[in-house]
Design a protein around this motif. Structure first.
Motif, PDB file in Angstrom:
ATOM      1  N   LEU A  83       8.225  -8.645  -6.433  1.00 37.10           N
ATOM      2  CA  LEU A  83       6.855  -8.294  -6.801  1.00 37.10           C
ATOM      3  C   LEU A  83       6.875  -7.124  -7.775  1.00 37.10           C
ATOM      4  O   LEU A  83       7.831  -6.350  -7.807  1.00 37.10           O
ATOM      5  N   ALA A  84       5.815  -7.005  -8.563  1.00 39.15           N
ATOM      6  CA  ALA A  84       5.692  -5.859  -9.453  1.00 39.15           C
ATOM      7  C   ALA A  84       5.545  -4.587  -8.619  1.00 39.15           C
ATOM      8  O   ALA A  84       5.114  -4.624  -7.462  1.00 39.15           O
ATOM      9  N   ALA A  85       5.896  -3.468  -9.208  1.00 37.60           N
ATOM     10  CA  ALA A  85       5.797  -2.197  -8.499  1.00 37.60           C
ATOM     11  C   ALA A  85       4.349  -1.898  -8.126  1.00 37.60           C
ATOM     12  O   ALA A  85       3.446  -2.026  -8.944  1.00 37.60           O
ATOM     13  N   SER A  86       4.128  -1.532  -6.890  1.00 32.42           N
ATOM     14  CA  SER A  86       2.805  -1.124  -6.412  1.00 32.42           C
ATOM     15  C   SER A  86       2.998  -0.358  -5.110  1.00 32.42           C
ATOM     16  O   SER A  86       3.609  -0.862  -4.169  1.00 32.42           O
ATOM     17  N   ALA A  87       2.516   0.860  -5.064  1.00 36.52           N
ATOM     18  CA  ALA A  87       2.730   1.714  -3.897  1.00 36.52           C
ATOM     19  C   ALA A  87       2.078   1.114  -2.645  1.00 36.52           C
ATOM     20  O   ALA A  87       1.022   0.488  -2.720  1.00 36.52           O
ATOM     21  N   PRO A 131      12.356   2.000  -3.619  1.00 36.97           N
ATOM     22  CA  PRO A 131      11.491   1.021  -4.284  1.00 36.97           C
ATOM     23  C   PRO A 131      10.186   0.832  -3.505  1.00 36.97           C
ATOM     24  O   PRO A 131      10.131   1.052  -2.297  1.00 36.97           O
ATOM     25  N   THR A 132       9.139   0.417  -4.206  1.00 35.42           N
ATOM     26  CA  THR A 132       7.924   0.053  -3.489  1.00 35.42           C
ATOM     27  C   THR A 132       8.185  -1.264  -2.761  1.00 35.42           C
ATOM     28  O   THR A 132       8.970  -2.093  -3.229  1.00 35.42           O
ATOM     29  N   PRO A 133       7.576  -1.474  -1.603  1.00 32.32           N
ATOM     30  CA  PRO A 133       7.822  -2.713  -0.853  1.00 32.32           C
ATOM     31  C   PRO A 133       7.500  -3.952  -1.680  1.00 32.32           C
ATOM     32  O   PRO A 133       6.388  -4.116  -2.170  1.00 32.32           O
ATOM     33  N   GLY A 134       8.488  -4.812  -1.854  1.00 33.84           N
ATOM     34  CA  GLY A 134       8.336  -6.002  -2.675  1.00 33.84           C
ATOM     35  C   GLY A 134       9.137  -5.939  -3.953  1.00 33.84           C
ATOM     36  O   GLY A 134       9.441  -6.980  -4.544  1.00 33.84           O
TER      37      GLY A 134
END
Length: 233
Positions: A83-87, A131-134
């Motif tokens: 997945l794309a980075a997203s907090a 890393p952000t989850p995903g």
């Protein structure tokens, strides 16, 4: 493995997951005399996720040169989707009824890992240098096994998780990263497998870390308990 109930933990001090430059200090407080939670794995000496290699994909070795005009180089294996980075915003573990908003904490000035407060209902926290989850690599989430003043912490029941159990992480972009539990492991401070916990992974993974292994003789936790999970959706 040391097992104890909250009623036997009065007066314990801190549990520290120490690393080269990273200290996970927390899980302190006085547990309630009647709360029945089994514990078995506090923090351990570990290297900072920040010092581990940045989670990146590793390409397959270059194919050897061939002389046949019809032969072709072997293609590199496909990497798992990410997945794309997203907090992360919140975390839910249906199998144990755990729900928590997620704080975003990094390292303190002294090099120790920032951990959530220990009051009743204290949330878990995402380590901001992971890393952000995903995303590709191991996202790291920390939570207490107990609460100051007594009672269970948000990660008190991690040991009850079994392979395949679902972990849901809601992200700031409105998407949900869904992970499946692979296994749980207890590690002592002196032999914490830093690279296994924090090192590169081929796809998106999740690490849930808490204190456990309380020793009533010293009033300290001697180990960490780590849940490994892999992204499924």
């Amino acid at each position: 493995m040391t097992e104890s109930r909250y009623g036997r933990r009065a007066g314990f001090t801190t549990c520290a997951a120490a690393a080269a430059l990273l200290l996970f200090t927390g899980c302190t407080g006085t547990p309630a005399p009647e709360a029945g939670i089994t514990s078995s794995a506090p923090p351990a000496a570990v290297s900072s996720p920040a010092t581990a290699p940045t989670p990146t994909s590793t390409l397959a070795p270059t194919a050897s040169v061939v002389t046949s005009p019809t032969a072709r180089a072997t293609p590199a294996p496909e990497q798992p989707p990410v997945l794309a980075a997203s907090a992360p915003v919140s975390l839910t573990i249906p199998a144990i009824g755990a729900e928590s908003e997620l704080l975003h904490l990094g390292l303190r000035e002294d090099g120790s890992l920032g951990v959530p407060p220990e009051g009743p209902g204290s949330p878990a926290s995402w380590y901001t240098d992971s890393p952000t989850p995903g995303e590709r690599g191991p996202a790291v989430v920390l939570g207490h096994v107990n609460a100051t003043g007594g009672g269970p912490g948000v990660f008190a029941d991690l040991r009850q998780l079994t392979p395949g159990d679902r972990i849901e992480v809601t992200r700031e972009d409105g998407t949900m990263a869904v992970f499946a539990v692979d296994r749980g492991e207890q590690y002592g401070k002196v032999d914490f497998p830093t690279l296994e916990v924090y090192g590169n992974t081929a796809g998106p993974e999740l690490r849930l870390i808490t204190c456990d292994g309380y020793d009533p003789a010293t009033g300290e936790f001697d180990d960490n308990y780590v849940v490994y999970a892999t992204l499924t959706a």
